[in-house]
Write a protein that holds these residues in place. Sequence first.
Motif, PDB file in Angstrom:
ATOM      1  N   LEU A   1      49.049  -4.865  22.898  1.00  0.00           N
ATOM      2  CA  LEU A   1      49.943  -5.728  22.932  1.00  0.00           C
ATOM      3  C   LEU A   1      51.287  -5.152  23.744  1.00  0.00           C
ATOM      4  O   LEU A   1      51.437  -3.846  23.549  1.00  0.00           O
ATOM      5  CB  LEU A   1      50.395  -6.281  21.600  1.00  0.00           C
ATOM      6  N   ASP A   2      52.099  -5.938  23.956  1.00  0.00           N
ATOM      7  CA  ASP A   2      53.424  -5.713  24.420  1.00  0.00           C
ATOM      8  C   ASP A   2      54.158  -4.725  23.319  1.00  0.00           C
ATOM      9  O   ASP A   2      53.792  -5.315  22.145  1.00  0.00           O
ATOM     10  CB  ASP A   2      54.301  -6.919  24.811  1.00  0.00           C
ATOM     11  N   ARG A   3      54.919  -3.880  23.548  1.00  0.00           N
ATOM     12  CA  ARG A   3      55.642  -3.024  22.740  1.00  0.00           C
ATOM     13  C   ARG A   3      54.747  -2.077  21.646  1.00  0.00           C
ATOM     14  O   ARG A   3      55.289  -1.531  20.875  1.00  0.00           O
ATOM     15  CB  ARG A   3      56.666  -3.896  21.899  1.00  0.00           C
ATOM     16  N   ALA A   4      53.499  -1.892  22.261  1.00  0.00           N
ATOM     17  CA  ALA A   4      52.688  -1.080  21.264  1.00  0.00           C
ATOM     18  C   ALA A   4      53.146   0.589  21.732  1.00  0.00           C
ATOM     19  O   ALA A   4      52.564   1.338  20.803  1.00  0.00           O
ATOM     20  CB  ALA A   4      51.265  -1.346  21.744  1.00  0.00           C
ATOM     21  N   GLY A   5      53.528   0.701  22.716  1.00  0.00           N
ATOM     22  CA  GLY A   5      53.923   2.015  23.210  1.00  0.00           C
ATOM     23  C   GLY A   5      53.073   2.506  24.518  1.00  0.00           C
ATOM     24  O   GLY A   5      53.029   3.930  24.626  1.00  0.00           O
ATOM     25  N   LYS A   6      52.528   1.681  24.992  1.00  0.00           N
ATOM     26  CA  LYS A   6      51.464   2.041  26.277  1.00  0.00           C
ATOM     27  C   LYS A   6      52.223   2.886  27.357  1.00  0.00           C
ATOM     28  O   LYS A   6      52.106   3.878  27.886  1.00  0.00           O
ATOM     29  CB  LYS A   6      50.832   0.910  26.881  1.00  0.00           C
ATOM     30  N   THR A   7      53.443   2.373  27.758  1.00  0.00           N
ATOM     31  CA  THR A   7      54.091   3.005  28.808  1.00  0.00           C
ATOM     32  C   THR A   7      54.866   4.299  28.226  1.00  0.00           C
ATOM     33  O   THR A   7      54.718   5.583  29.013  1.00  0.00           O
ATOM     34  CB  THR A   7      55.393   2.196  29.415  1.00  0.00           C
ATOM     35  N   THR A   8      55.227   4.466  27.096  1.00  0.00           N
ATOM     36  CA  THR A   8      55.780   5.629  26.601  1.00  0.00           C
ATOM     37  C   THR A   8      54.720   6.624  26.560  1.00  0.00           C
ATOM     38  O   THR A   8      54.937   7.739  26.818  1.00  0.00           O
ATOM     39  CB  THR A   8      56.177   5.229  25.027  1.00  0.00           C
ATOM     40  N   LEU A   9      53.484   6.189  26.183  1.00  0.00           N
ATOM     41  CA  LEU A   9      52.258   7.026  26.057  1.00  0.00           C
ATOM     42  C   LEU A   9      52.082   7.815  27.676  1.00  0.00           C
ATOM     43  O   LEU A   9      51.827   8.811  27.824  1.00  0.00           O
ATOM     44  CB  LEU A   9      51.032   6.377  25.573  1.00  0.00           C
TER      45      LEU A   9
ATOM     46  N   ASN B   1      49.719   4.022  17.439  1.00  0.00           N
ATOM     47  CA  ASN B   1      50.961   4.777  17.644  1.00  0.00           C
ATOM     48  C   ASN B   1      52.130   4.559  16.618  1.00  0.00           C
ATOM     49  O   ASN B   1      51.926   3.699  15.908  1.00  0.00           O
ATOM     50  CB  ASN B   1      51.414   4.218  19.163  1.00  0.00           C
ATOM     51  N   LYS B   2      53.108   5.188  16.801  1.00  0.00           N
ATOM     52  CA  LYS B   2      54.410   5.122  16.239  1.00  0.00           C
ATOM     53  C   LYS B   2      54.139   5.540  14.731  1.00  0.00           C
ATOM     54  O   LYS B   2      54.520   5.116  13.494  1.00  0.00           O
ATOM     55  CB  LYS B   2      54.882   3.764  15.968  1.00  0.00           C
ATOM     56  N   HIS B   3      53.207   6.656  14.640  1.00  0.00           N
ATOM     57  CA  HIS B   3      52.863   7.346  13.448  1.00  0.00           C
ATOM     58  C   HIS B   3      54.141   7.952  12.755  1.00  0.00           C
ATOM     59  O   HIS B   3      54.141   8.183  11.472  1.00  0.00           O
ATOM     60  CB  HIS B   3      51.755   8.397  13.510  1.00  0.00           C
ATOM     61  N   ASP B   4      54.962   8.189  13.577  1.00  0.00           N
ATOM     62  CA  ASP B   4      56.417   8.768  13.018  1.00  0.00           C
ATOM     63  C   ASP B   4      57.135   7.595  12.161  1.00  0.00           C
ATOM     64  O   ASP B   4      58.062   7.954  11.266  1.00  0.00           O
ATOM     65  CB  ASP B   4      57.293   9.239  14.083  1.00  0.00           C
ATOM     66  N   CYS B   5      56.726   6.352  12.170  1.00  0.00           N
ATOM     67  CA  CYS B   5      57.498   5.489  11.538  1.00  0.00           C
ATOM     68  C   CYS B   5      56.895   5.398   9.790  1.00  0.00           C
ATOM     69  O   CYS B   5      55.757   5.442   9.767  1.00  0.00           O
ATOM     70  CB  CYS B   5      57.134   4.129  12.248  1.00  0.00           C
TER      71      CYS B   5
HETATM   72  N1  LIG Z   1      59.179   5.064  16.496  1.00  0.00           N
HETATM   73  C1  LIG Z   1      58.489   5.199  17.665  1.00  0.00           C
HETATM   74  N2  LIG Z   1      58.755   4.114  18.694  1.00  0.00           N
HETATM   75  C2  LIG Z   1      57.958   4.214  19.805  1.00  0.00           C
HETATM   76  C3  LIG Z   1      56.897   5.260  20.177  1.00  0.00           C
HETATM   77  N3  LIG Z   1      56.336   4.904  21.124  1.00  0.00           N
HETATM   78  C4  LIG Z   1      56.936   3.789  21.748  1.00  0.00           C
HETATM   79  N4  LIG Z   1      58.040   3.401  21.004  1.00  0.00           N
HETATM   80  C5  LIG Z   1      59.003   2.396  21.033  1.00  0.00           C
HETATM   81  O1  LIG Z   1      58.538   1.027  21.154  1.00  0.00           O
HETATM   82  C6  LIG Z   1      59.020   0.285  22.052  1.00  0.00           C
HETATM   83  C7  LIG Z   1      57.940  -0.205  23.160  1.00  0.00           C
HETATM   84  O2  LIG Z   1      57.548   0.868  23.846  1.00  0.00           O
HETATM   85  P1  LIG Z   1      56.847   0.707  25.436  1.00  0.00           P
HETATM   86  O3  LIG Z   1      56.387   1.994  25.826  1.00  0.00           O
HETATM   87  O4  LIG Z   1      57.541  -0.218  26.337  1.00  0.00           O
HETATM   88  O5  LIG Z   1      55.648  -0.432  24.801  1.00  0.00           O
HETATM   89  P2  LIG Z   1      54.662  -1.158  25.929  1.00  0.00           P
HETATM   90  O6  LIG Z   1      55.084  -2.671  26.169  1.00  0.00           O
HETATM   91  O7  LIG Z   1      53.387  -1.067  25.151  1.00  0.00           O
HETATM   92  O8  LIG Z   1      54.354  -0.334  27.227  1.00  0.00           O
HETATM   93  C8  LIG Z   1      59.907   1.276  23.017  1.00  0.00           C
HETATM   94  O9  LIG Z   1      61.496   0.997  22.154  1.00  0.00           O
HETATM   95  C9  LIG Z   1      59.498   2.569  22.547  1.00  0.00           C
HETATM   96  O10 LIG Z   1      60.807   3.344  22.463  1.00  0.00           O
HETATM   97  C10 LIG Z   1      56.615   6.054  19.098  1.00  0.00           C
HETATM   98  O11 LIG Z   1      55.678   6.777  18.839  1.00  0.00           O
HETATM   99  N5  LIG Z   1      57.595   5.746  17.829  1.00  0.00           N
END
Ligand SMILES: Nc1nc2c(ncn2[C@@H]2O[C@H](COP(=O)(O)OP(=O)(O)O)[C@@H](O)[C@H]2O)c(=O)[nH]1
Length: 202
Positions: free
Chosen positions: A25-33, A133-137
């Motif tokens: 889903l959007d905002r899951a953290g794919k691009t951050t990964l 993802n976001k195991h730190d939360c």
């Molecule tokens: N706390 C936390 N936030 C994360 C992590 N990975 C991504 N985010 C946040 O989640 C939001 C969506 O990330 P993004 O990579 O754009 O998600 P995408 O839509 O799946 O590509 C952003 O605000 C990131 O900073 C993580 O490991 N921990």
Amino acid sequence: MFSLLSGCFEFLLRKEELKVLIIGLDRAGKTTLLERLKTLYTDVPGLEADKVLPTVGLNLAHFEALGAPLLCWDVGGAAGLRGIWSKYYGECHALVFCVDAADRGRLEEAKAALDRALGDRDLYGAPLLVLCNKHDCEGAATPAEVAEALGIGKLADAGRATSVQAITAKTGEGVKPAVQWLVEHIKKSQRPELIRRRMLGA
Ligand SMILES: Nc1nc2c(ncn2[C@@H]2O[C@H](COP(=O)(O)OP(=O)(O)O)[C@@H](O)[C@H]2O)c(=O)[nH]1
Ligand SMILES: [Mg+2]
């Protein structure tokens, strides 16, 4: 003539690139990964989490891990963009499904998106890695909880190589073991042979 022969020789010796499709889903953290993968495995650091913008098209990362060249595709996950995912199913060696484990309210929507993807025959035999993802939360769902919510047990029973692992894309925690699982399970799967045969039209 020599350059033609050496070109052919180089082509035959070239290692096959393992293609990994990252969806979720959007905002899951794919691009951050994806950006974290660049930082961990290449000389050119990826963007930091706070610089990542929502994805509309496609992001790519090429890198080498455990002696294997990898190409990762990160495609947009917003509801209106999910139709594009299937364009990549036929060519990918493995599927990564990225979940925002801190957002329990969207696990049901994530399950529907994953079920839809896995119902596509073009993904036959592709190993599946679910990343929580976001195991730190604080209060993030554990891999066992995510596996239960997504019904992962049934997939493993049906013979698909499957793993559910916790990561923090923002810091890179858990990312290297995830990549190791991918490389090992792609090599063990029938997927490279299947894709090769499909490309040759056999
Ligand atoms: N706390 C936390 N936030 C994360 C992590 N990975 C991504 N985010 C946040 O989640 C939001 C969506 O990330 P993004 O990579 O754009 O998600 P995408 O839509 O799946 O590509 C952003 O605000 C990131 O900073 C993580 O490991 N921990
Ligand atoms: Mg994105």
